[in-house]
Design an enzyme around this catalytic site. Sequence first.
Site, PDB file in Angstrom:
ATOM      1  N   TYR A   1      -2.649 -10.383   4.663  1.00 51.30           N
ATOM      2  CA  TYR A   1      -2.684  -8.976   5.085  1.00 51.30           C
ATOM      3  C   TYR A   1      -4.120  -8.619   5.398  1.00 51.30           C
ATOM      4  O   TYR A   1      -4.963  -8.558   4.506  1.00 51.30           O
ATOM      5  CB  TYR A   1      -2.096  -8.103   3.976  1.00 51.30           C
TER       6      TYR A   1
ATOM      7  N   ARG B   1      -9.332  -0.602   5.070  1.00 47.63           N
ATOM      8  CA  ARG B   1      -9.093  -0.249   3.665  1.00 47.63           C
ATOM      9  C   ARG B   1      -9.874  -1.127   2.702  1.00 47.63           C
ATOM     10  O   ARG B   1     -10.309  -0.673   1.654  1.00 47.63           O
ATOM     11  CB  ARG B   1      -7.597  -0.371   3.328  1.00 47.63           C
TER      12      ARG B   1
ATOM     13  N   THR C   1       0.828  -1.205   0.000  1.00 45.98           N
ATOM     14  CA  THR C   1       0.000   0.000   0.000  1.00 45.98           C
ATOM     15  C   THR C   1       0.863   1.255   0.000  1.00 45.98           C
ATOM     16  O   THR C   1       0.625   2.197  -0.767  1.00 45.98           O
ATOM     17  CB  THR C   1      -0.908   0.021   1.241  1.00 45.98           C
TER      18      THR C   1
ATOM     19  N   LYS D   1      -0.052 -10.105   8.502  1.00 43.49           N
ATOM     20  CA  LYS D   1       0.134  -8.709   8.890  1.00 43.49           C
ATOM     21  C   LYS D   1      -1.225  -8.226   9.377  1.00 43.49           C
ATOM     22  O   LYS D   1      -2.178  -8.124   8.604  1.00 43.49           O
ATOM     23  CB  LYS D   1       0.619  -7.868   7.706  1.00 43.49           C
TER      24      LYS D   1
ATOM     25  N   ILE E   1       5.480  -4.523  10.086  1.00 42.33           N
ATOM     26  CA  ILE E   1       5.663  -4.040   8.713  1.00 42.33           C
ATOM     27  C   ILE E   1       5.298  -2.568   8.771  1.00 42.33           C
ATOM     28  O   ILE E   1       4.139  -2.209   8.931  1.00 42.33           O
ATOM     29  CB  ILE E   1       4.827  -4.849   7.717  1.00 42.33           C
TER      30      ILE E   1
ATOM     31  N   TYR F   1     -13.388  -5.158  -2.169  1.00 38.80           N
ATOM     32  CA  TYR F   1     -14.564  -4.792  -2.965  1.00 38.80           C
ATOM     33  C   TYR F   1     -15.493  -5.973  -3.257  1.00 38.80           C
ATOM     34  O   TYR F   1     -16.701  -5.845  -3.142  1.00 38.80           O
ATOM     35  CB  TYR F   1     -14.179  -4.112  -4.293  1.00 38.80           C
TER      36      TYR F   1
END
Length: 294
Positions: A135, A140, A46, A164, A206, A109
Amino acid sequence: MAIFEGAGVALITPFLADGSVNYTKLEEIVEEQIAGKTDAIIACGTTGESSTMDHEEHLQVVRRVCEIVNHRIPVIAGTGSNSTAEAIHLSVGAQEVGADGLLLVTPYYNKATQNGLIAHYKAIAATVDIPILLYHIPGRTGVTMKPETIVTLCREVDNIVGVKEASANFSVIAEIMNLADGCVDLYSGNDDQIVPLLSLGGKGVISVLSNVAPEQTHEICASYFAGDVKKSCKMQLEAIPLINALFCEVNPIPVKAAMNLMGKEVGPLRLPLTEMEPQNQERLKKAIQDYGLL
């Protein structure tokens, strides 16, 4: 064995004024990270603005980072997508150009079910040999991956080794580690929560902060692992004002602004991201100064 322990940098991607990748600057900042004791490089996540890259460019950046690092520390490539086929293409390509591991964000999405998430990750893992980190960042992606799903994937798929975690929900994170019984390598996805997550058995972070403070972020983890929890906690708390400033607008807007303020000349952002608001840039500048980086 974990892909890495400590602080891995979620590396920004430097751009030239025309928006193309600045490969000369990329080499410079990677070398600065290694000199600053960063424990791993995460390329094209990202923070690296991977969502604005086409496939060829994405893999070229991963390739170049691997060439620069030359096996000195692990390189983990962000290759997630909301399309399983696209994630497979990027993951296979990243392995071919030398990545040591992959970071795969939950497919955004589409709103897959938990069974859909398991099928997605198993399909990708079957096409590569290198280790994979899941992740989980529901803020997000709009997708929540349940603790049972994370543990099932790490237990049933040999090369899915950890996660993560950027949900910021410590009840969920504790449940993951309770169910895992050692089969999940846990990394913090939030710089303000490194020490609390290490206390639950985490392997490291991270980190966005590592872009501007690699030695300090490494030392937060190293001190904890060495048994000096008091020092680690003190360093974590001292970094909070800077961390808050680095996230006062959506990542990676502030961290690229910070690096430019520090004279690193990493260039602009790609649309739809825009430059930092002036009042927030002043806040960021003060935080950098107070932390001793300017």
